[in-house]
Design a protein around this motif. Structure first.
Motif, PDB file in Angstrom:
ATOM      1  N   ILE A   1      -3.414  -0.333   0.232  1.00 41.84           N
ATOM      2  CA  ILE A   1      -3.064  -1.650   0.762  1.00 41.84           C
ATOM      3  C   ILE A   1      -4.066  -2.009   1.843  1.00 41.84           C
ATOM      4  CG2 ILE A   1      -1.355  -0.628   2.348  1.00 41.84           C
ATOM      5  CD1 ILE A   1       0.173  -3.288   2.147  1.00 41.84           C
ATOM      6  N   ILE A   2      -4.712  -3.160   1.679  1.00 41.59           N
ATOM      7  CA  ILE A   2      -5.650  -3.678   2.658  1.00 41.59           C
ATOM      8  C   ILE A   2      -5.417  -5.172   2.768  1.00 41.59           C
ATOM      9  CG2 ILE A   2      -7.423  -1.940   2.236  1.00 41.59           C
ATOM     10  CD1 ILE A   2      -8.907  -4.007   0.533  1.00 41.59           C
TER      11      ILE A   2
ATOM     12  N   LYS B   1       0.034   3.958  12.367  1.00 40.24           N
ATOM     13  CA  LYS B   1      -0.528   3.790  11.023  1.00 40.24           C
ATOM     14  C   LYS B   1       0.409   2.967  10.145  1.00 40.24           C
ATOM     15  CE  LYS B   1      -3.204   8.106  11.009  1.00 40.24           C
ATOM     16  NZ  LYS B   1      -3.342   9.444  10.411  1.00 40.24           N
ATOM     17  N   PHE B   2       1.708   3.236  10.242  1.00 41.20           N
ATOM     18  CA  PHE B   2       2.678   2.487   9.457  1.00 41.20           C
ATOM     19  C   PHE B   2       2.685   1.025   9.883  1.00 41.20           C
ATOM     20  CE2 PHE B   2       6.066   4.134   6.566  1.00 41.20           C
ATOM     21  CZ  PHE B   2       6.478   2.910   6.068  1.00 41.20           C
ATOM     22  N   GLU B   3       2.621   0.805  11.183  1.00 41.02           N
ATOM     23  CA  GLU B   3       2.583  -0.569  11.694  1.00 41.02           C
ATOM     24  C   GLU B   3       1.318  -1.287  11.204  1.00 41.02           C
ATOM     25  OE1 GLU B   3       5.116  -0.091  15.863  1.00 41.02           O
ATOM     26  OE2 GLU B   3       2.932   0.205  15.853  1.00 41.02           O
TER      27      GLU B   3
ATOM     28  N   LEU C   1       1.222  -4.626   9.010  1.00 36.93           N
ATOM     29  CA  LEU C   1       0.439  -5.777   9.455  1.00 36.93           C
ATOM     30  C   LEU C   1      -0.414  -6.326   8.305  1.00 36.93           C
ATOM     31  CD1 LEU C   1      -0.185  -7.466  11.999  1.00 36.93           C
ATOM     32  CD2 LEU C   1      -2.121  -5.936  12.428  1.00 36.93           C
ATOM     33  N   SER C   2      -1.034  -5.418   7.525  1.00 32.16           N
ATOM     34  CA  SER C   2      -1.805  -5.843   6.362  1.00 32.16           C
ATOM     35  C   SER C   2      -0.917  -6.545   5.343  1.00 32.16           C
ATOM     36  CB  SER C   2      -2.489  -4.639   5.703  1.00 32.16           C
ATOM     37  OG  SER C   2      -3.427  -4.045   6.560  1.00 32.16           O
ATOM     38  N   LEU C   3       0.275  -5.989   5.116  1.00 32.54           N
ATOM     39  CA  LEU C   3       1.213  -6.569   4.160  1.00 32.54           C
ATOM     40  C   LEU C   3       1.640  -7.972   4.593  1.00 32.54           C
ATOM     41  CD1 LEU C   3       3.037  -6.278   1.669  1.00 32.54           C
ATOM     42  CD2 LEU C   3       4.721  -5.149   3.138  1.00 32.54           C
TER      43      LEU C   3
END
Length: 491
Positions: free
Chosen positions: A199-200, A291-293, A297-299
């Protein structure tokens, strides 16, 4: 192969037949990565066929080795767990240790580049005839107006799968690696499985030669099959509807955020216990929570960009032409539910869509009739710009990620050639009504064979058929939707 140079390694376990874990014997364990784990969460929310991944803390001989995620191997037990009949699962990898020296790298050029992870037990395990046939159909249908590939492709499922790829901006399953296909002789369908997703942000989507695009690419493809499907506006429309459904009606970003909030404290706890010193390439430490955040944020960035495009009014105009009028579209999004208003005393009885551009409304071309009280003609159709794949490297055209749209015109003919005073359209997704401006356009093109007129419909998920009790089958039984056979069912 670099795995063995790392202190925190991936590994696999294989249990005895009598000691399966959640129905699986072969399970891979990977160091926790939000870029990979979050897409699996999203795919589950979208009810896509995928691996059941879970987070866990791994211990070796009583010593913590930190946070991992577990994923079952794609094999026969995966099929059984997902209530699938014995079928062929093909693994497409022409990369790293599995690279075939001296052969064209494109997996879709050569069935021999693929191996089997599971096989249909009524045929020779070494046979790849079904894969050869599928590739032949894919190659021979490149210029035919049939996105289903002679029935191989379930357009509803594949378009939902493509919506998942767009939402996560995932191009990591491409023409030379990370491809997994199920070829099902029972249904005659091909299904792509999710492998090593990422995911990017869409704004960082990399295209040919690692050039980063400045603008969001809503349509992209990474292999011959997705390049084929995304040429068809019917397919693109289904994909856009799934995107809107899973961002507005069943918001997967909310479900993913809720999952994170439920495990946030556990992520902090295990990060503080982590046996290994974890850093990004820029030498700045990032906790599991951070990292999860970052993935969330990308999502959310992708969500905002996609909705901004889908809910915007497309660039469109209309003009009088010889024998009628034309409507030009130059955007990702379609126009739909056209309303043509007439203010004069002379009203046309009808208006027709000149699909073949011959200045005549033939019997097979749709006509729509005037409402005399409102002095309006409504056309409940959905119209898209042509989709095309372009590249400055013609030999690798399907390997170029970006898909473009072309400035496309549709021609209409009114009875007695009476022109409307105003044309309005709806945004298909949010229902906003807007006026199409009158403007002369000289560089538009006709619709191509992949761009078909179709009528308004609302997105919906396929219903589930539950089978139970005693079922008498005295003729061919064909089930064309998801079915769950409950325990104790007798056929």
């Amino acid at each position: 192969m670099s795995n063995w140079l790392k202190s925190k390694k991936s590994f696999r376990i294989k249990t005895k037949k009598s000691q399966v874990i959640n129905g699986y014997r072969n399970i891979d364990y990977f160091p926790f990565s939000t870029e990979t784990f979050v897409p699996y969460l999203i795919s589950k929310e979208m009810d896509l066929l995928n691996k059941e991944v879970e987070l866990l803390e791994v211990y070796f001989n009583g010593e913590s080795k930190g946070l991992y995620y577990a994923a079952p191997k794609l094999n026969e037990m995966f099929l059984r767990k997902n209530n699938l009949m014995p079928v062929n699962i093909y693994k497409g990898e022409n990369h790293a240790a599995e690279f075939h020296i001296g052969l064209n790298k494109n997996l879709f050029n050569n069935p021999s580049l693929w191996s089997k992870s599971a096989f249909f037990n009524q045929e020779n395990a070494e046979s790849k005839n079904d894969l050869k046939k599928f590739f032949k159909v894919l190659g021979s249908n490149q210029n035919k107006p049939d996105p289903s590939l002679d029935g191989y492709i379930d357009l509803d499922y594949f378009s939902k799968f493509d919506a998942f790829l767009t939402l996560t901006s995932n191009v990591h399953h491409d023409w030379f690696h990370n491809m997994r296909l199920i070829l099902d002789p029972w249904s005659g369908k091909v299904t792509q499985l999710i492998v090593d997703p990422s995911i990017i942000p869409l704004s960082n989507l990399k295209i040919l030669n690692n050039i980063t695009t400045k603008n969001t690419d809503l349509d992209f493809s990474a292999n011959d099959l997705s390049a084929f499907l995304n040429k068809y506006t019917e397919y693109v429309h289904k994909k856009y509807k799934w995107l809107y459904y899973f961002l507005k009606k069943k918001d997967v970003t909310v479900a993913t955020t809720n999952y994170f909030e439920n495990i946030k404290s556990d992520l902090n706890t295990i990060y503080n216990k982590e046996s290994f010193f974890l850093k990004y390439m820029n030498n700045e430490s990032s906790s599991y929570v951070e990292k999860f955040e970052g993935a969330l944020l990308s999502l959310k960035e992708n969500k905002n960009k996609i909705l901004e495009i889908l809910e915007s009014n497309p660039k469109t105009s209309w003009d009088k032409i010889k024998g009628g009028l034309s409507i030009t579209i130059d955007d990702y999004t379609p126009i739909s539910d056209l309303t043509l208003s007439f203010n004069g005393s002379a009203l046309p009885k009808w208006i027709g869509v000149d699909i073949n551009y011959d200045n005549i409304i033939n019997n097979n071309e749709p006509k729509f009739y005037i409402n005399n009280s409102s002095k309006q003609i409504k056309i409940p159709a959905v119209l898209y710009s042509n989709r095309l794949k372009k590249s400055n490297q013609q030999t690798n055209i399907d390997h170029y990620y970006k898909l473009d749209y072309a400035k496309t015109r549709f021609e209409l003919i009114t009875e007695s050639n009476i022109m409307p005073d105003k044309i309005e359209s709806k945004n298909f997704f949010n229902g906003n009504v807007f006026t199409i401006k009158k403007e002369t356009v000289i560089d538009s093109v006709k619709t191509n064979k992949f761009n078909n007129l179709f009528f308004n419909e609302q997105p919906k998920e396929k219903p589930v058929l539950y089978l139970s009790g005693n079922i008498l089958v005295d003729d061919n039984l064909v089930i064309n939707k998801k079915a769950i056979i409950e325990p104790g069912t007798i056929f």
